[in-house]
Design an enzyme around this catalytic site. Structure first.
Site, short mmCIF file in Angstrom:
data_model
loop_
_atom_site.label_atom_id
_atom_site.label_comp_id
_atom_site.label_asym_id
_atom_site.label_seq_id
_atom_site.Cartn_x
_atom_site.Cartn_y
_atom_site.Cartn_z
N SER A 1 -27.22 43.22 52.92
CA SER A 1 -26.59 44.04 52.28
C SER A 1 -25.39 44.63 53.18
CB SER A 1 -27.14 45.15 51.66
OG SER A 1 -27.53 45.91 52.51
N LYS A 2 -24.59 45.18 52.49
CA LYS A 2 -23.44 45.86 53.14
C LYS A 2 -23.81 46.69 54.27
CE LYS A 2 -19.24 45.26 50.79
NZ LYS A 2 -18.84 45.40 49.40
#
Ligand code: GLU
Length: 474
Positions: free
Chosen positions: A242-243
């Protein structure tokens, strides 16, 4: 036919070049370089709604920053639609594909009944063997390929090994929509064939597509390229990237001050290894890389490792080269443009002289900019909190004496001369060296940490050094 390796990187321009895409590009590039082959670039812009020119530009920019060069002009998949259509029609003429006129309602009913039986949605082949004369008047059909009904399709994957797909799970999928546009599945095969791709290296999210794509290769009588489906990158905790884990565009890594070479080294080591070698130059990677050595298991992305590796690459790089990269990266770094604006020849020379000390302390170019900030600071210097602490108490008196000692230097202004003068002053006044050096550092840099204080004095020069110290006395 020559045996030259031709790989390709085939991004969809629906967003930036993310870190997983960069690694796919890197593996294609390394394999091509390692084998003396070429890497081509294809922009998969068939999906007109999601593809943007800005994304294409960001991808090209990201590849260029990383130095992952491709051969020839990038190919636009969208522009090749007429060729995709021609191949689909040829497959119909050869009896390997057929027009299907099933209505949306019929297709929905097929999906419904599959769902009811707990099966994956599947086309039932109702137009497969019908005579073209039965086509409803005026209707434009979609073209479906005749998938084999029994047996299995085996993908011989250099990374995943032999992967078997029962053909009963492959239905007659659409290769050309009724509006005349190719499906992505079909376009990829036609393009890879026409571009002479010998090795497909891509994310393992495409592994099931590989079986369907093989149906098209076989129907056309084309050679199936060698396939390598590389595992996706996961976060340090094993969850999908994920980010927060680092699933960012490569431009974010540039802004965080990573060197392209260090990022490539890190990405190469995610899922691939060469003995115990952790630190590799690009030449090492090219010499050592082999696609067959890539692991099957998901790789984990770890910022701390990337940062440590980046620090190693910075220290290994020669100063002139590091200075070049630093200057070129300034526009992208936080606080970088302000430094760039003040970077005249004098300061460039100062920076180069300070680099050996600076790079010992910095792990990224952002850290380097931070460490070098004292060179670019305007008098009177902003003094940070820790540095202010070093300037309290009797420090001011000590500084006054240090100023006089430095001012008395008559010969060349150099680190050795400054050190001799300060040591002599410390001994004479009964001060510990640190009690002099610390406030001096705070006055000269506004910070409590910096390269060696005598080097700082040398780099700043006589006039600026004395003026900065004087600012803290008066
Ligand atoms: N365009 C696809 C993607 O960005 C890659 C397709 C392929 O490599 O065959 O995931």
């Amino acid at each position: 036919m020559s045996d030259k390796v031709v790989t390709r990187f085939a991004p969809s321009p629906t967003g930036f070049l993310h870190i997983g895409g960069a690694r796919t590009a890197l593996f294609n590039w390394l394999y091509a370089k390692h084998t003396g082959g070429t890497m081509l670039l294809r922009i998969e812009d068939t999906d007109r709604e999601r593809s943007t020119d800005a994304a294409t530009a960001a991808i090209l920019d990201g590849l260029a920053w990383l130095g992952l060069t491709w051969d020839g002009e990038p190919v636009s998949q969208f522009e090749r639609a007429p060729r995709h259509r021609a191949v689909a029609e040829e497959l119909v003429r050869m009896g390997k594909a057929y027009y299907c006129y099933a209505t949306p309602a019929e297709l929905e009913a097929m999906r419904e009944s599959a769902r009811a039986k707990g099966l994956p949605p599947r086309y039932d082949g109702r137009w497969r063997d019908r005579d073209p004369s039965e086509a409803p008047a005026g209707a434009k059909g979609a073209i479906r390929i005749k998938a084999p009904a029994d047996g299995e399709t085996v993908v011989h994957d250099l990374v995943q090994g032999e992967v078997r797909f029962p053909n009963k799970d492959l239905d007659d999928f659409i290769i050309l929509r009724s509006d005349g546009n190719p499906t992505y599945m079909h376009a990829v095969v036609v393009d890879d064939h026409d571009m002479g791709i010998t090795h497909i290296i891509r994310g393992d999210d495409h592994l099931t597509n590989a079986a369907r794509q093989m149906v098209i290769y076989r129907a056309m009588g084309w050679d199936v390229p060698s396939m390598s489906h590389i595992p996706l990158i996961h976060g340090a905790d094993g969850a999908k990237l994920s980010k927060r884990h680092g699933a960012l565009g490569v431009e974010a890594y540039r802004a965080m001050g990573y060197l392209p070479e260090a990022l490539l080294n890190y990405l190469a080591r995610l899922g691939w290894s060469h003995g115990d070698d952790e630190v590799m130059s690009i030449a090492d990677m090219i010499a050592w890389f082999d696609i067959g050595d890539v692991n099957k298991g998901a790789a984990r992305f770890d910022f701390a490792k990337l940062e440590a590796l980046n620090g190693v690459h910075m220290r290994r790089m020669n100063d002139a080269e590091l200075l070049d990269i630093f200057i070129n990266t300034l526009p992208y770094l936080e606080g970088g443009p302000a430094i760039a604006a003040r970077l005249d020849d004098t300061r460039k020379a100062q920076l180069l002289a300070a680099l050996p000390g600076l790079k010992e302390r910095a792990k990224t170019l952002v850290g380097l900019a931070d460490g070098a900030a004292f060179l670019f600071a305007e008098r009177p210097l902003p003094i940070d909190e820790k540095a202010a602490g070093l300037l309290g108490g009797e420090a001011r008196e000590i500084l006054r004496g240090a100023h006089a000692a430095l001012e008395a230097i008559t010969g060349d202004w150099a680190a050795e001369a400054a050190e001799a003068a300060i040591r002599e002053y410390a001994v004479a006044g009964g001060h510990k060296l640190g009690a002099v050096a610390q406030p001096l550092r705070a006055a000269l840099t506004g910070k409590s940490t910096s390269p060696g204080v005598f080097d700082v004095l040398a780099v700043l020069g006589r006039e600026e050094s004395l003026a900065r110290v004087a600012d803290q006395i008066d």
